[in-house]
Structures are given as C-alpha cells and as structure tokens.
Design a protein around this motif. Structure first.
Motif, mmCIF file in Angstrom:
data_model
loop_
_atom_site.group_PDB
_atom_site.id
_atom_site.type_symbol
_atom_site.label_atom_id
_atom_site.label_comp_id
_atom_site.label_asym_id
_atom_site.label_seq_id
_atom_site.Cartn_x
_atom_site.Cartn_y
_atom_site.Cartn_z
ATOM 1 N N THR A 722 0.818 -1.214 0.000
ATOM 2 C CA THR A 722 0.000 0.000 0.000
ATOM 3 C C THR A 722 0.847 1.257 0.000
ATOM 4 O O THR A 722 0.584 2.186 -0.785
ATOM 5 C CB THR A 722 -0.952 -0.014 1.200
ATOM 6 O OG1 THR A 722 -1.768 -1.181 1.124
ATOM 7 C CG2 THR A 722 -1.841 1.231 1.230
ATOM 8 N N PRO A 723 1.881 1.357 0.840
ATOM 9 C CA PRO A 723 2.724 2.574 0.781
ATOM 10 C C PRO A 723 3.355 2.762 -0.592
ATOM 11 O O PRO A 723 3.402 3.868 -1.121
ATOM 12 C CB PRO A 723 3.769 2.329 1.873
ATOM 13 C CG PRO A 723 3.126 1.359 2.799
ATOM 14 C CD PRO A 723 2.257 0.488 1.968
ATOM 15 N N ASP A 726 0.840 4.168 -3.020
ATOM 16 C CA ASP A 726 0.609 5.598 -2.868
ATOM 17 C C ASP A 726 1.715 6.406 -3.532
ATOM 18 O O ASP A 726 1.469 7.423 -4.195
ATOM 19 C CB ASP A 726 0.514 5.954 -1.390
ATOM 20 C CG ASP A 726 -0.741 5.368 -0.741
ATOM 21 O OD1 ASP A 726 -1.709 5.091 -1.510
ATOM 22 O OD2 ASP A 726 -0.758 5.166 0.474
ATOM 23 N N ARG A 729 1.272 6.322 -7.230
ATOM 24 C CA ARG A 729 0.230 7.219 -7.716
ATOM 25 C C ARG A 729 0.716 8.673 -7.717
ATOM 26 O O ARG A 729 0.435 9.405 -8.653
ATOM 27 C CB ARG A 729 -1.009 7.085 -6.840
ATOM 28 C CG ARG A 729 -2.165 7.990 -7.249
ATOM 29 C CD ARG A 729 -3.386 7.709 -6.390
ATOM 30 N NE ARG A 729 -3.081 7.841 -4.968
ATOM 31 C CZ ARG A 729 -3.014 9.016 -4.340
ATOM 32 N NH1 ARG A 729 -3.225 10.143 -4.970
ATOM 33 N NH2 ARG A 729 -2.749 9.055 -3.037
ATOM 34 N N LYS A 730 1.446 9.004 -6.720
ATOM 35 C CA LYS A 730 1.920 10.384 -6.641
ATOM 36 C C LYS A 730 2.943 10.683 -7.729
ATOM 37 O O LYS A 730 3.001 11.788 -8.269
ATOM 38 C CB LYS A 730 2.527 10.669 -5.261
ATOM 39 C CG LYS A 730 1.512 10.668 -4.124
ATOM 40 C CD LYS A 730 2.203 10.886 -2.798
ATOM 41 C CE LYS A 730 1.170 10.860 -1.641
ATOM 42 N NZ LYS A 730 1.832 11.086 -0.327
ATOM 43 N N SER A 752 -7.533 4.460 -8.747
ATOM 44 C CA SER A 752 -7.458 4.787 -7.319
ATOM 45 C C SER A 752 -6.512 3.842 -6.632
ATOM 46 O O SER A 752 -6.114 2.832 -7.167
ATOM 47 C CB SER A 752 -8.863 4.695 -6.703
ATOM 48 O OG SER A 752 -9.319 3.372 -6.805
ATOM 49 N N SER A 753 -6.182 4.223 -5.400
ATOM 50 C CA SER A 753 -5.277 3.370 -4.633
ATOM 51 C C SER A 753 -5.887 2.017 -4.373
ATOM 52 O O SER A 753 -5.195 1.009 -4.314
ATOM 53 C CB SER A 753 -4.918 4.058 -3.308
ATOM 54 O OG SER A 753 -6.091 4.259 -2.537
ATOM 55 N N SER A 754 -7.238 2.002 -4.246
ATOM 56 C CA SER A 754 -7.856 0.697 -4.032
ATOM 57 C C SER A 754 -7.716 -0.175 -5.250
ATOM 58 O O SER A 754 -7.576 -1.395 -5.150
ATOM 59 C CB SER A 754 -9.342 0.873 -3.672
ATOM 60 O OG SER A 754 -10.024 1.536 -4.743
ATOM 61 N N HIS A 757 -4.320 -1.546 -5.232
ATOM 62 C CA HIS A 757 -4.202 -2.648 -4.282
ATOM 63 C C HIS A 757 -4.965 -3.872 -4.716
ATOM 64 O O HIS A 757 -4.941 -4.887 -4.036
ATOM 65 C CB HIS A 757 -4.683 -2.200 -2.891
ATOM 66 C CG HIS A 757 -3.709 -1.317 -2.205
ATOM 67 N ND1 HIS A 757 -2.571 -1.784 -1.600
ATOM 68 C CD2 HIS A 757 -3.698 0.036 -2.031
ATOM 69 C CE1 HIS A 757 -1.890 -0.773 -1.074
ATOM 70 N NE2 HIS A 757 -2.557 0.359 -1.324
#
Length: 774
Positions: A722-723, A726, A729-730, A752-754, A757
């Motif tokens: 997850t980190p 993120d 994405r950034k 999205s982050s979801s 994941h």
C-alpha cells in the motif's frame, strides 16, 4: 460450483481390461503418457533383376534327351555342294560381317584355353561363303521368239556369310561373253542376256565374295548355279530380224522348298511375284498345283507387273506350283516352286541351355541427410531490403526426368536409364542379346548378369564368381546412374533489388527479406541438401530355366529362310520353381544325368558368401510329415529357405535393418535433393559513431520506460504494497489543482489506490460503483 454429471443407465463403465483382448497399437506408459511414434521406420525403394548361371557340362556327352547339333553342319547338309564343301574346308575363320543366322551359336567361338595357356596354334580364319540361286527362267523351260534372237532377263537370289563389300555375280551361256549382274542389297540379282541361236542353252551364274586376309592372302568364297533353257526361233533361222524378249517371271512368295503348317491337311497359299516383257505388254498368269491339277488364273497390265493370287492346297506332302506366263504374241515363260504341307514344322535342335535364374534385389534405404554444396551467399546492409527467388530442377519437366533416380523414384524413365547402364557394364554381349528370349512364357525382368557353373563342383566357386561379377556390374551401374541423376538436380538462388523485380512465367519461389539491423550487415548462406542412400544388394529367390533353339527345315531338309533371307530359328523357354526342378529334369535330361544335375543346382545355391564373407545357403530340402508326424522321404523337395532374412549392420553408422534373402553387397550413395538450407550470419562490424549510439540508446530507453512502469505496477499489486502504491500514484498520476472529471478516460488513466491494491468498491447488488459487474 461444479456439478457432477451422472452416467446414463444404458452405458456401462469398463473397469477391467479383458486379458484375451489384443494389445492396442500404441500403449500408454504406466504414468498414462502415450508412447511417441518412432522416427526410424525405414521406407525403402526396391528394384529387382535376374542373374543367369548356365550349367556347364564340360567334356561330358550331351546330357539332354534331344541333343544339339552343330548349326554349321545342319546348314551344310541342306546347302548346295559349294556351301557344303566350304563348310568342310580346312580353312576356317571369323566372319567380318555377321551371319544372317540370328544367334551366337551359329558363329565360330574361340575354344577355352587350357590351364597352361594355348597348346595348339590358332585356327586359321574361316573363308566367306556365298550361295547363288536362279529364279527366272526356270530350269528346263522353253522360250519362243519370232525374231532371230531372244533377250532374256535373268534374275535370282543370293546369300553370303562372313564377307566384305558387295558380291560379284556374272552370267553367261557358255558361247559368249559374261555379263555382270546388278546385285541388290536385299539378296537379289538381275542380268540381261541375249541368246542368238535356237536349241538348248546352259545358263551359268557364278558368285564370288571376298573376306578377310590370312597370312597375306585374301580369303574368297565362290558358288555357281546352272539352268538349261530351250530357245525356239519361229522365223526359221533367217537373218535380219530384231531381238525379241520373252516374258520374265519372278516368284517372291512362297519361298522355294517352304513348309506350311496345316494341322488338318489343307491350307491356302498366296502366290505372288512379278511378270514383265520387253516391250511392255499385258501378260496372262496361270498357277497349277501338281497334286490336284487345280489352276488359278490372273493377268497383269503392261505398266503393273506385280501379281498375287491365292492357291488352295489339299493333302499333306509336297505340292509343286508351276507359274506359267504368256504374252499375246506367243512369248512364254514359267517358274516352279515347291510347297510342303505338314502337321508341324520340321526342325533340328542346335542349342540346349539349362540355367539357374536368380532374383537379385537392389534396395535403397535413407541414410544421413545434411547440407551439401554451396549455392549462393549474399549480404544485406543495415536497413536494406531485397527479393530472392529459388528455382528447383523439379520446375522443368525435361530436367525432372533427367534427374530421376531409381533410388528415390519409380519413374519409367529412371528404370530405363538404369537398365541401359547395367547393359553397358555387361561383358557377355552374346548372352545379353539372347536373354531377350528368356521372357517367353515368363514375366519379363531386367537381366543383370550371366555366368556359368560346372556340374562336377562340390563347392561351386564358378557360380559365386559369376554372382559376384553380376553384383559388381549392377553396383557400378547404380553409381553411374545415381551420379548422372544427381548432376541434373540443380537448384538456383537469384537475388535482385525490389526496384528491378519483374514477373515471369517461371514456377519459382519468390521471397522478400530485409535487414532490420541499423548497425550491422546480415549475411545469408544457401546450401543444397544432400540425401545419403544405403543401397543393399541381396539374393532373394532362384528358379530354373530351360532354353532351346531349333532351325526350322523345309521338306528337302534345308533350313527355312524368312522374307529377309535369315534362317528361321524357333526359340522356346520354360521356367519352373525349385520344387518343380525334378519334374523339369526328367522331361529334358537323360535319366543318368537327372540326379547329377539336381545336385549341381543345390551346390550352386549353397555356400554363398554374404557381404561379410560368411557362407550362407539359399536352398534347403524340405521333407513333409504325415498325420502321425513321420517324415515322408519320398515327398522331399527343394525350396528356398523359408523366411530367410539377413540382419544388415552398417559398419559406418548405427543403421541396421532386416532384409529378405542373403545380403551380397552394400554401398553408400549420396544424391542432391531439391531442399535448400539457409543460414543467417550477423556481421560483427559496428557501423555507428558514439553520437549515433547515444541516439539509439535514448530511443531504447524511451521504449523501455513504459515496460518498466508496467512491471513496477504489477509488483506493487502482487505484493499488496500500500505505501508503495501511494508513492506510485503520486509519481505517475500526480493530482492537479483543477477539479478532476469522472470521465471514463480519467478513470482508466488514474486508478485509485484501491484499484492499485487490487480492491474494487461495490454496491449492494454486486456491481461496481462505475457500473461494471464484479
């Protein structure tokens, strides 16, 4: 959830294998995997021929029931006195021109040399022989003329043996100069002769031929013929008249002293010939049979001297057919020919030949296959494009025929060429020519060899030598035939630039190739593929043949001649299998020789050295048993060894195969094929400078960046990082200050982050929030 299907009640499951059932063609291994197919199954090409081994009886008396006579003696017995004397003369020799008798047995043969060499001086050469015959006027005929002289046109036939050049034939009546006759190449002669007085005239015809030389002297042959004619001059012998010519008649058919086969005692004979007179005038022709007195009449026009009519003959025996010719002014001439009706033609045996007929097989198996000669090489520069075309020998019909080989083709042209090659290897040309008659009553097959074997040898080395010579000849012919075919198997590779490509009617393969490299050349090497053939020569069968030749005689005991003047020879050939040998020998051999010849046949087919010089036997004596298992010795017979096979092991490769019969020899022959092997070789020289290399490196990095980005995303999703998601994405999907739209494009471009994941938010009805079902 998976559901289990039920088995219908009318279907039974087989859980146990019936032990009595035959095994399947391909069985599964214990692990349930199917056995792979074998890639070593041989696919041979086979071709067969015959090897003739004549049994020689040496100095023994003729062992046949119908012994053969010397053909020269037969001819001399029925020939005119001059020919008989010439045959018995002490001066004999070779014929520079072949006899008209169409068989080698009728030609002088050289005696076999003793072991220590020639002990006697060579025989002198045989002088030439000639026979002259008078056809017209017929002996004893009477000619009439109203003038003071009679002009005769004499004609007849001649036959000569062993001569050079053209015979010299002269005609005279004993009271004047001789007249040289005109000699025809087909065995005829004509000569004009003037008779100036009435009464009996003896017409003399002399023929002379020249042959070779012996000790500096020219050998000559001579023959003479006579005919007596009576001349009647109706003007009383006064002077001042012109020379009048009486009719001339020549009977072409039937031949004098001919025999006509008439099983029921009757036959129809065609009487034909020519009749003429000078000056030309119409003539009347009457043919009379001396036995029945029947007459047949016809006529000829002045400009058409040929005549033909059919004469019915009734009753066995000799019939004299007299042909009378008369003209309107009283000129007369006649000729008589005799014809004998017989239930069967009379003949004299001149040749007996008992042979072992072996079947030799040439079988070709495929061996190694690989690249052969270099066809072409060419290079493409970086980024260059070109077109190539390949043309095979199979594209042309004529070339394809010339390239056919019996090793890999069943084409008739290939078989004919191979048989011609075998024929050229033969040294016994007389036996080879005679073998064409061995197919009478039997299936025709190629003749591969001729030899002889003595009936007295226990171990027949002569038969093995003849067999080995035949195999050697066939092997040499096979190599020459294969080399000739392989030479014609050309494959061409042409290269041309795309800008000059033209379309043709040629049936060739055209391809376009390009070098996609930007810094190195691309080199192509084309090689023609070669196929190795492992050729095995093996003996598979044997039979026994009996060949005879007979001179057909006429009623007077003379040899019959055909329309070309050749001696008529009746040829007969019969062949039997090994179990039938005993019956054949009893029909053809004298009783005291039957067992001896049978034993000689067994010896010739036993002790045969194979390709490893190990003695093998082709035949065996089979003794059947009765119902109680006892041997029936009286029913024993000779046969080829049942299921005879040889395991051939190639000493130069792992190849081995089981072939029928006895392997006598083997060979390795390599032939070209229409296959082409192409190899591409990348050039090692680098054609780019450092700046160009940098541009190439940058271009490669630009193409690799999306791939690396996709790989990183896959790693983050797979590891539930997850980190890391993120940060991903950034970095790759940074949000701008402006509000984002919810279009499909934005959704797909910025997950999205979801989603990163691997999780998707759903509604209560199981659908995603963007409407996609889960």
């Amino acid at each position: 959830m998976a559901t289990k299907k039920s088995v219908p009640s009318d279907v039974s499951l087989v859980t146990d294998v019936d032990p009595q059932a035959p095994p399947p063609m391909v069985e599964l291994s214990p692990t349930g995997v199917a056995t792979p197919l074998s890639y070593d199954v041989p696919e041979p090409m086979s071709y067969s021929g015959r090897n003739y081994i004549t049994l020689s009886f040496g100095d023994e008396a003729d062992p046949f029931l119908d012994p053969a006579k010397d053909p020269r003696t037969v001819l001399a017995a029925g020939a005119p006195a001059a020919l008989a004397q010439a045959s018995a003369a002490t001066t004999t020799g070779p014929a520079r021109r072949p006899l008209s008798l169409t068989h080698s047995a009728l030609r002088p043969t050289a005696p076999m040399l003793p072991p220590g060499g020639r002990t006697n001086p060579p025989d002198p050469p045989e002088p030439p022989k000639i026979v002259v015959l008078i056809d017209s006027p017929a002996p004893g005929s009477t000619v009439h003329s109203t003038g003071q002289s009679v002009g005769l046109q004499l004609s007849g036939h001649w036959r000569a043996y062993g001569y050079l050049g053209t015979p010299l034939i002269s005609v005279s009546d004993g009271n004047g100069k001789a007249v040289t006759a005109t000699v025809g190449a087909s065995g005829t002669w004509t000569a004009p002769l003037t008779l100036a007085t009435a009464g009996n005239h003896v017409l003399n015809v002399i023929g002379v031929v020249e042959g070779g030389t012996y000790r500096g002297h020219r050998l000559t042959g001579r023959d003479a013929a006579q005919a007596t004619v009576t001349v009647v001059l109706d003007d009383g012998g006064g002077g001042g008249g012109d020379v009048h010519t009486v009719p001339t008649v020549v009977v072409a058919s039937p031949r004098p002293q001919s025999v006509v086969t008439a099983p029921d005692g009757q036959a129809s004979v065609v009487v034909s010939g020519t009749a003429s007179v000078t000056p030309a005038a119409a003539l009347t022709i009457v043919v009379t049979d001396s036995v029945s007195g029947d007459k047949q009449q016809t006529s000829v026009a002045a400009d058409q001297p040929g005549f033909s009519l059919t004469m019915p003959l009734l009753g066995l025996g000799k019939h004299n057919l007299t042909v009378d010719v008369s003209s309107a002014d009283g000129g007369k001439a006649s000729s008589t020919v005799s014809v004998t009706l017989s239930t069967q033609p009379a003949s004299v045996r001149i040749l007996n030949k008992l042979m072992i007929v072996e079947t030799l097989n040439l079988t070709s198996y495929l061996g190694a296959y690989g690249a052969g000669r270099l066809l072409k090489t060419f290079s493409l520069l970086a980024g260059e494009k070109t077109t190539i075309s390949m043309k095979s020998y199979r594209n042309d019909v004529d070339t394809s025929k010339q390239a056919a080989s019996i090793l890999d083709s069943t084409a008739t042209d290939a078989q004919s060429d191979f048989e011609d090659m075998v024929s050229q290897e033969q040294t016994d040309k007389a036996s080879e020519a005679q073998s064409s008659s061995f197919s009478i009553g039997a299936k025709a097959s190629a003749s591969w060899g001729f030899g002889s074997a003595s009936i007295d040898a226990k171990y027949n080395g002569a038969a093995n030598s003849a067999r080995e010579e035949a195999v050697k000849n066939v092997a040499n012919a096979t190599r020459k035939h294969a080399l000739k075919a392989s030479t014609n198997r050309s494959v061409t590779v042409n290269t041309e630039t795309a800008s000059t490509l033209t379309t043709t009617e040629d049936d060739s393969t055209i391809r376009e190739i390009a070098n996609i490299n930007v810094a190195r050349t691309l080199n192509y090497v084309f090689r023609q593929m070669n196929q190795e053939h492992i050729v095995i020569y093996h003996l598979t069968n044997a039979r026994v043949g009996y060949y005879t030749e007979d001179i057909v005689l006429d009623a007077s005991g003379k040899a019959q001649h055909d329309s070309d003047g050749n001696i008529v020879i009746s040829k007969n050939y019969q062949e039997c299998t090994l179990p039938e040998v005993g019956s054949l020998l009893k029909q053809t051999m004298r009783p005291e020789y039957v067992d001896k010849v049978h034993e000689a046949i067994v010896h010739a087919l036993s002790g045969i050295p194979d390709y490893q010089d190990t003695l093998q036997s082709l035949v065996e004596t089979a003794t059947p048993t009765d119902d109680s298992g006892e041997l029936v010795t009286g029913a024993a017979y000779l046969r080829v060894v049942r299921n005879l096979h040889t395991v051939f092991k190639d000493p130069y490769s792992p190849f081995q195969v089981q072939v029928p019969g006895i392997v006598l020899a083997y060979d390795h022959i390599v032939q070209r094929t229409d296959g082409v092997f192409v190899e591409a070789i990348l050039g090692q020289g680098d054609a780019l400078d450092p700046y160009s290399h940098g541009l190439q490196d940058a271009a490669i990095a630009a193409k690799n960046a999306p791939i690396a980005q996709a790989a990183l995303a896959s790693t983050l999703v797979t590891g539930h990082d997850t980190p890391g998601a993120d940060i991903y994405r950034k970095v790759f999907f940074a949000q701008s200050d402006e509000p984002q739209t919810t279009s499909a494009a934005t959704t797909s471009a910025a997950p999205s982050s979801s989603a990163v994941h691997g999780h998707v938010a759903t509604t209560a009805d199981g659908r995603s929030k963007n409407g996609v079902p889960t």
